[in-house]
Design an enzyme around this catalytic site. Structure first.
Site, PDB file in Angstrom:
ATOM      1  CB  CYS A  94      -9.890   6.776  16.111  1.00 42.67           C
ATOM      2  SG  CYS A  94     -10.468   7.481  17.684  1.00 42.67           S
ATOM      3  CB  CYS A  97      -7.555  10.766  18.977  1.00 43.76           C
ATOM      4  SG  CYS A  97      -7.832   9.233  19.887  1.00 43.76           S
ATOM      5  CG  ASP A 501       1.495  13.162 -14.095  1.00 38.39           C
ATOM      6  OD1 ASP A 501       1.586  14.328 -14.516  1.00 38.39           O
ATOM      7  OD2 ASP A 501       2.482  12.425 -13.894  1.00 38.39           O
TER       8      ASP A 501
END
Length: 784
Positions: A94, A97, A501
């Site tokens: 997560c 961490c 794009d």
């Protein structure tokens, strides 16, 4: 617990090993080197003594896999003298961490930068000093539970697979048990004339089915709650774990004493729905990690280096030195950035530039890693390799953008952050109040406590977002749109600017033959028959124009030039012998059937059929539209004029696209990027939200939050409309959940809500959230 210093001293004194890494330490010393001593100070400064103590207590042994790697030997010294090391890190689950790992290294004075990426499981370290420092830096993260190995894109492990399988098994177990226990509970509820012995028997059967399944299926929540409590914090899994445990314990107690308050069915049903949502979230993350690994693996294929004596040898792309001569065979992907020394032909640059039309190259032209050689063999002088290539730069841009996005917190979690501790304090207060103040027996006080936990169990709040996401995902999937990111809907609802794009997004991304009424049908069939023998994009487009044409089996292909069949030739101007025909107006092929006539076949990248209508509807709804393309200025200008786009930019490379999106973000815009090529990947990852067509490059799809199928652009409007409506429903669900608890909690604390009524109210609140969420599937943006 013993003082931290004593815990560190003990293994050193007992074994003669370093207290930090277990390597041999000098006599009487606690550490083997200054690096380990610094790591020890860092861990202690972060308040991780207990966690560290478990790692360095008696019996601790270093990870033999980590010790087997030569991290210093894999460290690269950059031009500025800084050292860089790329690692794979196992144990990132997560954003917390990621924060922990980056915080560990931020406290090291010689570390310039430490960036952990949750999607790819990659950790990049940069520091000043010698490469020998690498081992100590790796040990720093290893001491707090993370396993690090040198980064290798060809074997990047998909660490979420095992967790996905565990969640799927737990979901199946919970669903099976909930269905069976629910049937027994219905029998008890409707069994008005059922005897007490029969009810007790059904309760015991429910316990025999439910308790093992609750224990097994609840393990993901129990583990998460334990980690949160060990770190002295609360999350939404804590009340789930507490509520399930107390419900099961009370139900067992009631079953043993023959009481009526057994609620195994409620605990199992809650587990089933929460596990299903968590499995879908992990599944989406696993797919994203696999695709990101594919992007990085593009740089891992070996290349052929020509030695000074002319002998070829295969080496890893990152082992090529600038100035080395690399041979690129026909059909081979170029692995380095360089300059063509010998050979001429065409390369497919779509992975790098996003343009589908092949690019002609000759001696002196620049080529980049990721391009595919379509023509004759080339010899390329290496200019940049490994991490210095354009492909590597694109990968870094994608990872940097994804790392920033990983800190996004869902709306329900933000509410739950304050809501969770309030639930526990309130339930505990109910127990203490009834036991000490009201003088009630502890069993009655516990029932009121459990009733408070059940009635305030965050099932409705936990479903507030997943229920909407599930229905939204189903609606989008039926419309050909795959939603990949759990937080995408919330971000898509905030969009006010859409950047497109050109090639493959507003256009089909493949050349199509321009119709010419003056063209003779027989000439077209003859040219198509020749073209059907080639895989060149323009030849294939010409062959598609006459699907039933007979293939010219005696045609001969001349790589990079064209096709011949007897005296007839089909190909470039030079190959066919076209003289002064003026400048080329877009991609073209020329035909000479041997009779002296020169016939031109022009091609263009056609716009999507509904592009103009879709863009106009988006403008009418208040969105700002912008076009960014790497194509030529005149081509982009023509398309912008055709579609009514006022703001456009041409000849933009990947860095320029990402820079433009950063500029729009600084202006306060919430940008949706719609693109399909590798060159769009950094912009897709950096945008507030992103969308890619299903026929786009793999890396574009992994960088995007959603992928759409079909030849139309209406999916853009459908996605944004769904996101806006989903946001409204999520807010309604959360508001309802909070209002429900505001009424139900005081009633439960005051003893006016029994556990059966609490279970009914909790289930009713969940049903209400689901029913409200189902309204999302009614109206559609796409016109039939």
């Amino acid at each position: 617990m013993a003082p931290f210093d004593a815990l560190v001293d003990r293994p050193a004194a007992a074994t003669g090993a370093c207290a930090h890494c277990a390597a041999p330490a000098p006599a009487g010393a606690r550490f083997c080197c200054a690096g380990c001593e610094g790591a020890y100070e860092t861990v202690r400064g972060l308040g991780l003594e207990a966690f560290y103590a478990r790692r360095v207590g008696p019996g601790f042994r270093p990870d033999p896999v980590a010790l087997a790697h030569d991290f210093a030997g894999r460290t690269r010294v950059d031009a500025d003298g800084a050292c860089t090391l790329h690692l794979m890190i196992d144990g990132l689950t997560c954003a917390a961490c990621v924060w922990l790992v980056e915080s560990l290294y931020a406290r090291e004075t010689d570390v310039i930068d430490a960036r952990a990426n949750l999607t790819t499981g990659r950790l990049t370290l940069r520091w000043t000093g010698a490469p020998a420092r690498a081992d100590a830096l790796v040990a720093l993260a290893a001491r707090v539970g993370f396993r690090l190995v040198p980064f290798d894109p060809t074997c990047l492990a998909q660490t979420g697979d095992a967790e996905e399988r565990d969640l799927l098994r737990a979901t199946g177990v919970a669903g099976f048990a909930a269905g069976n226990v629910m049937m027994l509970s219905v029998a008890i509820w409707v069994g008005v004339d059922m005897g007490a012995a029969t009810k007790d028997l059904l309760h015991w059967v429910s316990a025999l089915i439910g308790l093992p399944c609750i224990f097994y299926a609840g393990l993901p929540f129990y583990r998460s709650a334990w980690r949160a409590l060990s770190a002295r914090r609360l999350d939404m899994d804590v009340p789930i774990a507490v509520g399930i445990t107390m419900t099961a314990a009370m139900s067992l107690s009631e079953t043993i004493r023959g009481g009526p308050y057994a609620y195994f069915d409620a605990a199992l049903t809650l587990l089933f729905f929460l596990l299903a949502g968590r499995y879908l979230d992990r599944r989406a993350r696993g797919r994203a990690r696999a695709s990101a690994a594919h992007l990085l693996a593009l740089r891992a294929a070996p290349v052929t280096v020509i030695d000074a004596d002319g002998r070829p040898r295969a080496v890893p792309a990152d082992a090529v030195a600038p100035g080395d001569i690399v041979a690129v065979a026909t059909g081979e992907r170029i692995g380095i950035d360089g300059t063509v020394l010998a050979g001429a032909g065409e390369v497919d640059a779509s992975l790098v530039t996003g343009e589908s039309v092949p690019q002609r190259v000759a001696a002196g032209d620049r080529v980049y890693a990721g391009m595919l050689n379509l023509g004759a063999p080339l010899r390329v002088s290496a200019r940049a390799t490994g991490e210095g290539t354009l492909l590597a730069e694109i990968a870094r841009l994608v990872e940097a953008a994804e790392s920033g996005r990983a800190r996004f917190v869902a709306l329900a979690e933000r509410v739950t952050r304050l809501y969770t501790p309030v639930v526990h304090v309130t339930a505990l207060g109910a127990f203490l109040g009834w036991y000490f103040l009201a003088g009630a027996p502890w069993q009655i006080a516990l029932l009121h406590c459990v009733a408070t936990l059940i009635v305030t169990c965050p099932c409705a709040l936990g479903l507030a977002v997943p229920a909407v996401q599930t229905i939204a995902s189903g609606r989008l999937l039926r419309g050909g749109i795959l939603l990949k990111n759990a937080t995408a809907l919330e971000r898509l609802a905030q969009i006010d600017t859409i950047v497109f794009d050109k090639t493959g997004t507003l256009t089909r991304g493949a050349p199509a033959l321009i119709a010419d009424p003056a063209r003779d049908a027989e000439d077209l069939r003859f040219a198509a028959g020749l073209a059907a023998t080639s895989k060149h994009p323009l030849a294939r487009a010409l062959a598609r124009a006459v699907p039933d044409v007979a293939v010219a089996l005696d045609a001969v292909e001349h790589p990079g030039l064209g096709l011949s069949c007897g005296p007839a030739r089909l190909g470039s101007r030079a190959f066919v012998g076209v003289g002064n025909a003026g400048p080329a107006d877009g991609p073209e092929l020329w035909l000479d059937r041997g009779d002296g006539r020169k016939l031109r076949f022009g091609f263009r990248d056609e716009t999507r059929a509904d592009a103009e209508d879709t863009l106009q509807r988006l403008l009418d709804e208040g969105y700002a539209i912008e076009l960014l393309s790497g194509d030529r200025t005149e081509t982009v200008a023509a398309l912008a004029a055709e579609l009514g786009i006022v703001e456009w930019r041409a000849e933009t490379d990947p860095a320029a696209k990402a820079a433009r999106l950063a500029e729009l973000a600084r202006m306060g815009r919430k940008v949706l990027m719609v693109g399909d090529g590798l060159n769009d990947a950094p912009a897709l990852a950096a945008a507030h939200a992103s969308l890619s067509p299903a026929d786009g490059a793999d890396v574009a799809q992994v960088s995007a939050d959603a992928v759409f199928q079909g030849a139309g652009l209406a999916a853009v409007g459908e996605l944004l409309d769904t996101a806006r409506r989903a946001r409204a429903l999520i807010r309604q669900n959360i508001a309802f959940s909070i209002a429900y608890n505001a009424l139900a909690v005081p009633a439960a604390v005051l003893g006016q809500v029994t556990p059966p009524l609490a279970a009914f109210l909790m289930s009713s609140s969940s049903i209400a959230v689901v029913v409200n969420s189902m309204r999302l599937g009614r109206r559609r943006w796409i016109r039939s």
